[in-house]
Design an enzyme around this catalytic site. Structure first.
Site, short mmCIF file in Angstrom:
data_model
loop_
_atom_site.label_atom_id
_atom_site.label_comp_id
_atom_site.label_asym_id
_atom_site.label_seq_id
_atom_site.Cartn_x
_atom_site.Cartn_y
_atom_site.Cartn_z
N ASP A 32 0.76 -1.13 -0.34
CA ASP A 32 0.34 0.45 -0.31
C ASP A 32 0.92 1.35 0.41
O ASP A 32 2.10 1.33 0.01
CB ASP A 32 -0.81 -0.22 1.30
CG ASP A 32 -1.54 0.76 1.25
OD1 ASP A 32 -2.15 1.59 0.06
OD2 ASP A 32 -3.06 0.02 1.31
N GLY A 71 -5.92 1.01 -4.96
CA GLY A 71 -6.58 1.81 -6.12
C GLY A 71 -7.20 2.24 -5.40
O GLY A 71 -7.48 2.71 -4.42
N TYR A 134 -14.91 5.67 -12.25
CA TYR A 134 -14.41 4.13 -11.91
C TYR A 134 -15.64 3.18 -12.21
O TYR A 134 -14.41 2.33 -12.09
CB TYR A 134 -15.03 4.30 -10.03
CG TYR A 134 -14.73 3.54 -9.12
CD1 TYR A 134 -13.80 2.93 -8.68
CD2 TYR A 134 -16.55 2.64 -8.92
CE1 TYR A 134 -13.58 1.82 -7.76
CE2 TYR A 134 -16.36 1.78 -7.73
CZ TYR A 134 -14.86 1.07 -7.57
OH TYR A 134 -14.71 0.04 -6.56
C1 15L Z 1 -17.52 -0.67 -4.37
O1 15L Z 1 -17.09 -0.90 -5.79
C2 15L Z 1 -16.29 0.34 -3.64
O2 15L Z 1 -15.88 0.37 -3.94
C3 15L Z 1 -17.21 0.66 -2.27
O3 15L Z 1 -16.57 1.44 -1.40
C4 15L Z 1 -18.60 0.65 -2.53
O4 15L Z 1 -19.44 1.98 -2.52
C5 15L Z 1 -19.26 -0.46 -3.21
O5 15L Z 1 -18.95 -0.10 -4.68
C6 15L Z 1 -20.90 0.03 -3.57
O6 15L Z 1 -21.32 0.13 -4.37
O7 15L Z 1 -21.71 0.06 -2.29
#
Ligand code: 15L
Length: 269
Positions: A32, A71, A134
């Site tokens: 990390d 990430g 994202y």
């Molecule tokens: C994700 O991909 C995230 O990393 C996490 O923090 C949440 O937001 C999750 O999705 C979600 O959809 O609850």
């Protein structure tokens, strides 16, 4: 699997998976940007910034398998997603290839398909519908997974993770929740299953309200035990306290769909 590298080890999901990895494999390398707390005797920390290929290569030294959680883990500005999740993910696969790593489990996300409506049940083979920059970055990682599997002989599992935690925290999470133990089962399939070349699976527990057909995971032996409905009352009570979000409540990706949404609300599909 002797030596396993866990990236993003100082993050929330990293913290939940660490003890499960440490009790399963003899040597764990944690990486990390910042050092995680309370290193166990079989855990070693190697600081690595995903934007720096050389440091990622060092973390891959002597490693048999990678669990890539590292990430940026939520929606963010393009520049942040570009560095951490696009360039960073490429560095991860490339460093693993250069160091002869055989297997990689990639933490993709439900946000790769977040613009599917909740009324639709989908498998891992649907056309992508990312709900955010994202989500797009997670599809990029899935693409790299297929490339490195078929071109470079790596064995790769991309997990479209729902939401990891001890319990589902709202209504949407009753459909997409995964317990750390069930996530660990899927990670083990990625690190150990002899027939795996490249697959995409959903990271979800045994949720009655699931929107996903996860039969590919079941075919590989996944037998989840977490049941979101066991926490139904508290999750629905928590939902009551959230502000209404008509776009987010229509789609699987929830609030990631409504962030910056300026499409036509009369034509949501
Ligand atoms: C994700 O991909 C995230 O990393 C996490 O923090 C949440 O937001 C999750 O999705 C979600 O959809 O609850």
């Amino acid at each position: 699997m002797k030596r396993v590298l866990l990236t993003g080890a100082a993050g929330a999901v990293g913290g939940m998976i660490r003890p499960l990895l440490a009790s399963t494999y003899p040597e764990i390398v944690l990486s990390d940007i910042k050092e995680p707390q309370n290193l166990q005797p079989n855990e070693t920390f190697i600081q690595a910034d995903l934007t720096d290929l050389v440091s990622v290569e060092k973390a891959c030294e002597g490693v048999d398998g990678v669990v890539h959680l590292g990430g940026y883990s939520v929606e963010g500005p393009w520049e942040v997603i570009l560095q951490a999740n696009i360039i960073g993910c490429y560095h991860m696969f490339e460093a693993a290839r250069r160091k002869g790593v055989k297997r990689l489990v990639f933490a993709s996300s439900n946000h790769a398909i977040g613009f599917y409506p909740r009324v639709q049940r989908i498998g891992p083979d649907v056309v992508a519908r990312p709900d955010s920059r994202y989500g797009v970055s997670k599809l990029f990682g899935e693409g790299l997974g297929a490339l490195y599997a078929y071109k470079h002989g790596m064995r790769v599992l991309a997990l479209r993770i729902g939401n990891v935690g001890e319990r589902p925290v709202d209504k949407r999470r009753l459909s997409i929740w995964i317990s750390p133990q069930d996530l660990m089962q899927l990670i083990r399939i990625g690190l150990e299953h002899p027939e795996l070349r490249y697959e995409v699976m959903y990271g979800a527990s045994l949720n009655e309200r699931s929107w996903w057909d996860n039969s590919v995971a079941y075919k590989y032996g996944y037998r989840p035990t977490g049941k979101a409905e066991d926490f139904r009352d508290e999750a629905l009570a928590a939902q009551e306290k959230l502000p209404p979000d008509p776009i987010g409540e229509f789609y699987q990706g929830g609030p990631y769909c409504s962030i910056e949404f300026d499409g036509d609300t009369d034509e949501i599909w």
